[in-house]
Write a protein that holds these residues in place. Structure first.
Motif, PDB file in Angstrom:
ATOM      1  N   GLU A 178       0.820  -1.209   0.000  1.00 12.93           N
ATOM      2  CA  GLU A 178       0.000   0.000   0.000  1.00 12.93           C
ATOM      3  C   GLU A 178       0.860   1.268   0.000  1.00 12.93           C
ATOM      4  O   GLU A 178       0.384   2.344   0.326  1.00 12.93           O
ATOM      5  CB  GLU A 178      -0.926  -0.018   1.222  1.00 12.93           C
ATOM      6  N   VAL A 179       2.129   1.118  -0.388  1.00 14.69           N
ATOM      7  CA  VAL A 179       3.084   2.227  -0.334  1.00 14.69           C
ATOM      8  C   VAL A 179       3.400   2.751  -1.727  1.00 14.69           C
ATOM      9  O   VAL A 179       3.645   1.979  -2.651  1.00 14.69           O
ATOM     10  CB  VAL A 179       4.396   1.768   0.358  1.00 14.69           C
ATOM     11  N   LYS A 180       3.395   4.068  -1.853  1.00 13.00           N
ATOM     12  CA  LYS A 180       3.840   4.702  -3.091  1.00 13.00           C
ATOM     13  C   LYS A 180       5.372   4.686  -3.114  1.00 13.00           C
ATOM     14  O   LYS A 180       6.011   5.048  -2.131  1.00 13.00           O
ATOM     15  CB  LYS A 180       3.329   6.147  -3.148  1.00 13.00           C
ATOM     16  N   ASN A 181       5.945   4.247  -4.217  1.00 12.86           N
ATOM     17  CA  ASN A 181       7.404   4.183  -4.371  1.00 12.86           C
ATOM     18  C   ASN A 181       8.064   3.418  -3.216  1.00 12.86           C
ATOM     19  O   ASN A 181       8.859   3.993  -2.446  1.00 12.86           O
ATOM     20  CB  ASN A 181       7.997   5.591  -4.468  1.00 12.86           C
ATOM     21  N   PRO A 182       7.746   2.131  -3.051  1.00 11.48           N
ATOM     22  CA  PRO A 182       8.268   1.356  -1.907  1.00 11.48           C
ATOM     23  C   PRO A 182       9.790   1.248  -1.882  1.00 11.48           C
ATOM     24  O   PRO A 182      10.379   1.147  -0.811  1.00 11.48           O
ATOM     25  CB  PRO A 182       7.610  -0.016  -2.077  1.00 11.48           C
ATOM     26  N   GLN A 183      10.443   1.260  -3.074  1.00 12.04           N
ATOM     27  CA  GLN A 183      11.912   1.150  -3.098  1.00 12.04           C
ATOM     28  C   GLN A 183      12.563   2.282  -2.290  1.00 12.04           C
ATOM     29  O   GLN A 183      13.580   2.069  -1.633  1.00 12.04           O
ATOM     30  CB  GLN A 183      12.434   1.191  -4.541  1.00 12.04           C
ATOM     31  N   ARG A 184      11.969   3.452  -2.331  1.00 13.44           N
ATOM     32  CA  ARG A 184      12.511   4.602  -1.590  1.00 13.44           C
ATOM     33  C   ARG A 184      11.885   4.737  -0.210  1.00 13.44           C
ATOM     34  O   ARG A 184      12.579   4.993   0.787  1.00 13.44           O
ATOM     35  CB  ARG A 184      12.266   5.880  -2.392  1.00 13.44           C
ATOM     36  N   ASN A 185      10.562   4.571  -0.118  1.00  7.34           N
ATOM     37  CA  ASN A 185       9.838   4.938   1.099  1.00  7.34           C
ATOM     38  C   ASN A 185       9.899   3.893   2.208  1.00  7.34           C
ATOM     39  O   ASN A 185       9.867   4.247   3.393  1.00  7.34           O
ATOM     40  CB  ASN A 185       8.370   5.236   0.757  1.00  7.34           C
ATOM     41  N   MET A 186       9.969   2.596   1.850  1.00  9.46           N
ATOM     42  CA  MET A 186       9.984   1.570   2.897  1.00  9.46           C
ATOM     43  C   MET A 186      11.212   1.688   3.803  1.00  9.46           C
ATOM     44  O   MET A 186      11.076   1.668   5.034  1.00  9.46           O
ATOM     45  CB  MET A 186       9.904   0.171   2.275  1.00  9.46           C
ATOM     46  N   PRO A 187      12.437   1.802   3.261  1.00  5.21           N
ATOM     47  CA  PRO A 187      13.597   1.957   4.155  1.00  5.21           C
ATOM     48  C   PRO A 187      13.505   3.205   5.033  1.00  5.21           C
ATOM     49  O   PRO A 187      13.893   3.171   6.199  1.00  5.21           O
ATOM     50  CB  PRO A 187      14.774   2.055   3.179  1.00  5.21           C
ATOM     51  N   ILE A 188      12.977   4.306   4.466  1.00  3.15           N
ATOM     52  CA  ILE A 188      12.833   5.535   5.256  1.00  3.15           C
ATOM     53  C   ILE A 188      11.902   5.289   6.435  1.00  3.15           C
ATOM     54  O   ILE A 188      12.188   5.689   7.578  1.00  3.15           O
ATOM     55  CB  ILE A 188      12.292   6.691   4.385  1.00  3.15           C
ATOM     56  N   GLY A 189      10.770   4.625   6.187  1.00  6.04           N
ATOM     57  CA  GLY A 189       9.796   4.373   7.244  1.00  6.04           C
ATOM     58  C   GLY A 189      10.328   3.455   8.335  1.00  6.04           C
ATOM     59  O   GLY A 189      10.159   3.716   9.529  1.00  6.04           O
TER      60      GLY A 189
END
Length: 463
Positions: free
Chosen positions: A245-256
């Motif tokens: 359910e994440v937009k741009n998971p490659q970038r946003n998942m590690p940040i989160g």
């Protein structure tokens, strides 16, 4: 054996997530960070810094938190690489399906169901106690018979507040992930504000003499304290269940994932410094050390706000852990290992309403009737098992050329994943024997369920 070790490809998983009715991609890096902080910062920050300082670490509780954070950070980096490479719901269960095969994936999924379910039930029970204490400040009281698990000898029959809060969160989750994350963000801001209030008020009453001796129980006490406070960090893995359910998971998942862990570590360390500076560590073995410290310096108004922060803080833990649990059940149902009805999505809200209510009813029964103090440690065995397999799985993930590796990568590969695996294996050996026995019963039941239902109904049988 071939059937037990059959794997899913990333393409198959992605195709499953792109059906006519699918989970909606609405989450950004800030949403994910708030989810992580919501899951991690709960009762731990209001209780553990005091009790662990008094019994294990002394003022060196700061080092205990840092050591525990380093261990968690290694696992968090492994989760970040997986979630950016395989952005599909299911967390460690889904990663296990790709790397290790169906049977290991099922065991990991079953372990995570244990973690999320018991975490929600035990936190809901604790929330009920804090709510009662908070209401008593206004001269209100919940009848004893309705405020505890089924223990007639103690005069309690049902923990009604715990059941109510589970169902309230269930209603919120059925409204959609966007609405849930907005409510979570508001509550996270509120509880972090309360924590910052304690720091700002308390820092003016710090006496450096209270930090002496700094390490009264020696370095072994610091390590023992790290093993205890390690569990205050658990919850960031629930963020990875939101990958689909994440937009741009490659970038946003590690940040989160890594961002929420960093924020929580900073809060834990600063609270520990101020707390042990206000009151001698020898006096902090109480159930509410933060509020106790504020009362010592005659700041009763702030102590009341801290109690409110604890109540709100636990709600966010319940919300994020229930969210992670429902998304895991969704993934298991979509793969056929649980009934397919568990993967049905409401066309309007794009949420798995059926599985949310089934999951919530089971958790509410546990929270309302079963004393969970003896089983709380089982949360940890499920989590650490998942951490171990995810850490080890990164090595195979990196070698898989069919997977997109454009996202986050664990540095110092393969040393850090191996170190993460070994540290988590060490932590799991520190759990009590009764925890291992209870976990063995849980996993035995899970294997029976897999061999009688899941193996035959798996979507891979169509091949």
């Amino acid at each position: 054996m071939k059937q037990l070790l059959r794997k899913k490809t990333v393409e198959e998983l992605m195709d499953q997530g792109n059906g006519k009715v699918h989970l909606e991609k609405t989450l950004g890096p800030l949403n994910l960070t708030f989810l992580g902080v919501g899951a991690i910062v709960g009762t731990g920050i209001f209780i553990l810094p005091g009790t662990v300082a008094a019994t294990k670490s002394g003022p060196a509780i700061v080092l205990s938190f840092v050591i525990a954070a380093i261990i968690c950070a290694l696992a968090a980096m492994c989760y970040s690489e997986f979630s950016s490479s395989i952005p599909v719901a299911g967390s460690a269960y889904t990663y296990g399906y790709v790397i290790f095969g169906e049977l290991i994936a099922w065991i990991l999924g079953w372990a995570l169901l244990l973690e999320y379910g018991l975490a929600v039930a035990s936190v809901a029970s604790g929330w009920s106690s804090y709510l009662n204490a908070f209401l008593s400040g206004f001269g209100l009281e919940i009848p004893k018979a309705l405020s505890g698990p089924f223990q007639p000898d103690a005069g309690t029959y049902i923990n009604l507040p715990a059941i109510v809060i589970v169902f309230v969160i269930a209603i919120l989750l059925t409204k959609g992930v966007n609405e849930s994350t907005k409510v979570n963000a508001v509550m996270v801001v509120l509880k972090v504000s309360v924590i910052l209030l304690f720091i700002l008020v308390g820092m003016f009453y710090v006496k450096p003499s209270n930090w002496q001796p700094f390490m009264p129980y020696g370095f072994s006490g610091v390590l023992s304290g790290a093993a205890t406070v390690f569990f205050a960090y658990l919850g960031f893995d629930a963020v990875s269940s939101a990958a689909e359910e994440v937009k741009n998971p490659q970038r946003n998942m590690p940040i989160g994932i890594i961002g929420s862990l960093f924020v929580c570590t900073l809060l834990y360390v600063v609270v520990s410094i101020v707390l042990t500076g206000i009151v001698s560590y020898t006096e902090l073995n109480v159930t509410d050390p933060v509020a106790f410290a504020l009362q010592i310096i005659h700041q009763d108004w702030a102590a009341g706000l801290v109690s409110l922060g604890a109540v709100v803080g636990m709600v966010t833990v319940i919300l994020v852990m229930m969210y992670g649990g429902t998304r895991l059940v969704y993934a298991l149902g979509r793969d056929g290992l649980l009934p397919r009805s568990m993967a049905e999505l409401n066309p309007k809200t794009k949420t798995p309403i059926k599985n949310t209510w089934v999951y919530s009813i089971i958790v509410a029964i546990c929270a309302g009737f079963i004393p969970l103090d003896k089983l709380a440690e089982m949360v940890n065995i499920g989590t650490l098992l998942a951490f171990m397999f995810v850490s080890l799985g990164v090595i195979s993930l990196r070698k898989n050329k069919s997977i997109n590796h454009n996202g986050f990568k664990v540095p110092f590969y393969p040393v850090l994943p191996i170190v993460s695996f070994l540290l988590c294996a060490f932590m799991i050996t520190q759990l009590a024997a009764v925890t291992w026995i209870a976990a063995a019963i849980w996993f035995a039941f899970g294997l029976i369920l897999y061999f009688t239902y899941g193996r035959r109904h798996s979507t891979l049988n169509k091949k």
